[in-house]
Write a protein that holds these residues in place. Structure first.
Motif, short mmCIF file in Angstrom:
data_model
loop_
_atom_site.label_atom_id
_atom_site.label_comp_id
_atom_site.label_asym_id
_atom_site.label_seq_id
_atom_site.Cartn_x
_atom_site.Cartn_y
_atom_site.Cartn_z
N ARG A 18 0.81 -1.22 0.00
CA ARG A 18 0.00 0.00 0.00
C ARG A 18 0.84 1.26 0.00
O ARG A 18 0.43 2.29 -0.53
CB ARG A 18 -0.91 0.02 1.22
CG ARG A 18 -2.06 -0.92 1.12
CD ARG A 18 -2.88 -0.86 2.36
NE ARG A 18 -4.16 -1.54 2.20
CZ ARG A 18 -5.02 -1.70 3.18
NH1 ARG A 18 -4.77 -1.24 4.38
NH2 ARG A 18 -6.14 -2.35 2.96
N THR A 41 -2.49 -9.84 -4.10
CA THR A 41 -3.69 -9.13 -4.53
C THR A 41 -4.88 -9.54 -3.68
O THR A 41 -5.68 -8.69 -3.24
CB THR A 41 -3.98 -9.42 -6.01
OG1 THR A 41 -2.84 -8.99 -6.79
CG2 THR A 41 -5.22 -8.69 -6.49
N LYS A 42 -5.02 -10.84 -3.40
CA LYS A 42 -6.13 -11.31 -2.56
C LYS A 42 -5.99 -10.80 -1.14
O LYS A 42 -6.98 -10.42 -0.51
CB LYS A 42 -6.19 -12.84 -2.58
CG LYS A 42 -6.68 -13.38 -3.91
CD LYS A 42 -7.09 -14.83 -3.86
CE LYS A 42 -5.94 -15.74 -3.62
NZ LYS A 42 -6.29 -17.17 -3.76
N TRP A 43 -4.77 -10.77 -0.61
CA TRP A 43 -4.56 -10.25 0.74
C TRP A 43 -4.97 -8.79 0.82
O TRP A 43 -5.59 -8.35 1.79
CB TRP A 43 -3.10 -10.38 1.16
CG TRP A 43 -2.63 -11.78 1.39
CD1 TRP A 43 -3.38 -12.91 1.46
CD2 TRP A 43 -1.28 -12.19 1.60
NE1 TRP A 43 -2.57 -14.00 1.69
CE2 TRP A 43 -1.28 -13.58 1.79
CE3 TRP A 43 -0.06 -11.51 1.64
CZ2 TRP A 43 -0.12 -14.31 2.01
CZ3 TRP A 43 1.09 -12.23 1.86
CH2 TRP A 43 1.07 -13.62 2.05
N MET A 44 -4.63 -8.01 -0.21
CA MET A 44 -4.97 -6.59 -0.22
C MET A 44 -6.48 -6.41 -0.30
O MET A 44 -7.05 -5.57 0.40
CB MET A 44 -4.27 -5.88 -1.39
CG MET A 44 -2.76 -5.81 -1.19
SD MET A 44 -1.90 -5.05 -2.57
CE MET A 44 -2.40 -3.35 -2.33
N ARG A 45 -7.15 -7.20 -1.12
CA ARG A 45 -8.61 -7.12 -1.23
C ARG A 45 -9.26 -7.49 0.10
O ARG A 45 -10.19 -6.84 0.55
CB ARG A 45 -9.06 -8.08 -2.33
CG ARG A 45 -10.48 -7.89 -2.75
CD ARG A 45 -10.89 -8.77 -3.94
NE ARG A 45 -9.83 -8.95 -4.92
CZ ARG A 45 -9.46 -10.15 -5.39
NH1 ARG A 45 -10.04 -11.25 -4.99
NH2 ARG A 45 -8.49 -10.24 -6.29
N HIS A 46 -8.75 -8.52 0.75
CA HIS A 46 -9.29 -8.96 2.03
C HIS A 46 -9.08 -7.89 3.12
O HIS A 46 -9.96 -7.68 3.95
CB HIS A 46 -8.63 -10.28 2.45
CG HIS A 46 -9.23 -10.90 3.65
ND1 HIS A 46 -10.48 -11.47 3.65
CD2 HIS A 46 -8.76 -11.02 4.91
CE1 HIS A 46 -10.75 -11.92 4.86
NE2 HIS A 46 -9.72 -11.67 5.64
N VAL A 48 -9.02 -4.65 2.74
CA VAL A 48 -10.00 -3.58 2.52
C VAL A 48 -11.35 -3.99 3.10
O VAL A 48 -12.05 -3.19 3.73
CB VAL A 48 -10.11 -3.25 1.02
CG1 VAL A 48 -11.29 -2.31 0.74
CG2 VAL A 48 -8.83 -2.64 0.50
N ILE A 49 -11.73 -5.24 2.90
CA ILE A 49 -13.00 -5.74 3.43
C ILE A 49 -12.97 -5.76 4.94
O ILE A 49 -13.93 -5.34 5.60
CB ILE A 49 -13.30 -7.14 2.85
CG1 ILE A 49 -13.59 -7.04 1.35
CG2 ILE A 49 -14.48 -7.79 3.58
CD1 ILE A 49 -13.63 -8.37 0.63
N LYS A 54 -15.06 -1.71 2.28
CA LYS A 54 -15.76 -2.33 1.17
C LYS A 54 -16.55 -3.51 1.72
O LYS A 54 -16.03 -4.26 2.55
CB LYS A 54 -14.74 -2.80 0.14
CG LYS A 54 -15.31 -3.33 -1.13
CD LYS A 54 -14.19 -3.64 -2.11
CE LYS A 54 -14.75 -4.18 -3.40
NZ LYS A 54 -13.67 -4.51 -4.34
N GLY A 56 -18.09 -7.17 2.16
CA GLY A 56 -17.51 -8.45 1.80
C GLY A 56 -18.37 -9.55 1.98
O GLY A 56 -19.02 -10.28 2.26
#
Length: 56
Positions: A18, A41-46, A48-49, A54, A56
């Motif tokens: 980040r 990428t999945k860790w970053m998306r998780h 945020v949730i 965001k 989830g």
């Protein structure tokens, strides 16, 4: 099945991703830490949730 990465490690990698400098890619950071770019990428998306930014 691969052993999961420790939570602290995942949080550190996400924090570095980040705060990366312009021009530094997710792929470069993932390679530096020895993880697959899609995993990061999945860790970053998780993250945020989990922060509630965001749904989830």
């Amino acid at each position: 099945m691969p052993k999961p990465y420790p939570r602290e490690f995942r949080d550190d990698v996400v924090r570095v991703a980040r705060s990366r400098e312009p021009g530094v890619t997710i792929e470069q950071i993932a390679t530096d830490f020895g993880v697959h770019p899609m995993t990061l990428t999945k860790w970053m998306r998780h993250a945020v949730i989990e922060e509630g930014a965001k749904p989830g």
